[in-house]
Design a protein around this motif. Structure first.
Motif, PDB file in Angstrom:
ATOM      1  N   ILE A  52       0.872  -1.172   0.000  1.00 47.24           N
ATOM      2  CA  ILE A  52       0.000   0.000   0.000  1.00 47.24           C
ATOM      3  C   ILE A  52       0.914   1.228   0.000  1.00 47.24           C
ATOM      4  CG2 ILE A  52      -1.786   1.258   1.270  1.00 47.24           C
ATOM      5  CD1 ILE A  52      -2.664  -1.531   0.256  1.00 47.24           C
ATOM      6  N   ARG A  58       0.776  -4.900   4.243  1.00 45.59           N
ATOM      7  CA  ARG A  58      -0.294  -5.003   5.237  1.00 45.59           C
ATOM      8  C   ARG A  58       0.023  -6.118   6.236  1.00 45.59           C
ATOM      9  NH1 ARG A  58      -4.825  -4.641   2.445  1.00 45.59           N
ATOM     10  NH2 ARG A  58      -3.863  -4.895   0.427  1.00 45.59           N
ATOM     11  N   THR A 118      -3.663  -0.182   6.877  1.00 44.21           N
ATOM     12  CA  THR A 118      -2.250  -0.322   6.517  1.00 44.21           C
ATOM     13  C   THR A 118      -1.646   1.037   6.210  1.00 44.21           C
ATOM     14  OG1 THR A 118      -2.680  -2.519   5.589  1.00 44.21           O
ATOM     15  CG2 THR A 118      -0.629  -1.433   4.919  1.00 44.21           C
ATOM     16  N   THR A 164      -0.840  -0.691  -4.432  1.00 43.67           N
ATOM     17  CA  THR A 164      -2.153  -0.056  -4.416  1.00 43.67           C
ATOM     18  C   THR A 164      -1.968   1.315  -3.777  1.00 43.67           C
ATOM     19  OG1 THR A 164      -3.197  -2.224  -4.187  1.00 43.67           O
ATOM     20  CG2 THR A 164      -4.558  -0.292  -3.691  1.00 43.67           C
ATOM     21  N   ASP A 213      -6.819  -1.847   3.583  1.00 43.49           N
ATOM     22  CA  ASP A 213      -5.893  -0.922   2.932  1.00 43.49           C
ATOM     23  C   ASP A 213      -5.743   0.351   3.761  1.00 43.49           C
ATOM     24  OD1 ASP A 213      -5.817  -2.809   0.905  1.00 43.49           O
ATOM     25  OD2 ASP A 213      -6.430  -1.416  -0.673  1.00 43.49           O
TER      26      ASP A 213
END
Length: 129
Positions: free
Chosen positions: A5, A33, A42, A81, A39
């Protein structure tokens, strides 16, 4: 596959980046994570650990998913991400982070492979000088 992330924090056409102790390349702030984390959880935890600031959870917005070979790990992909978010506090290197810098597109050769793809995207969309 390494699942990470990342926080995309841009200001004045530059992007916030970090360099960990003992590393030669820069990475966007964030990380892996922990089991059971969302998400957002994290992102909040990693940014607090790395930069000593608090992500404002209500401001978290998706900014894309990018994949490339993981730096230093041949034949291993990293999936990044990315999210944008506002924060509270004063940015400072913390934990394993040795240096906090603001980079432009001209610094593309100083970042990891997945970050290069993100730099390209941000440059093409006019967000990174």
């Amino acid at each position: 596959m390494i699942d990470k992330i990342a926080w995309l924090h841009l200001a004045d056409g530059r992007i916030l980046s970090t360099r960990s102790r003992g590393k030669e390349v820069y990475y966007l702030p964030g990380g892996k994570r922990e089991p059971g984390e969302t998400d957002a959880e994290t992102l909040v935890r990693e940014i607090r650990e790395e930069l000593d600031v608090t992500i404002k959870e209500e401001s978290i917005a998706p900014a894309g998913v990018f994949e490339a070979e993981a730096h230093g790990h041949a034949c291993t992909l990293v999936r990044m991400t990315c999210y944008t978010a506002e924060y509270a506090g004063t940015l400072a290197a913390s934990s394993e982070i040795e240096e906090v810098v603001w980079l432009t597109y001209a610094d593309r050769d100083r970042v990891s492979a997945v970050d290069k793809i993100i730099f390209d995207h941000l440059h093409e969309t006019g967000r990174l000088k």
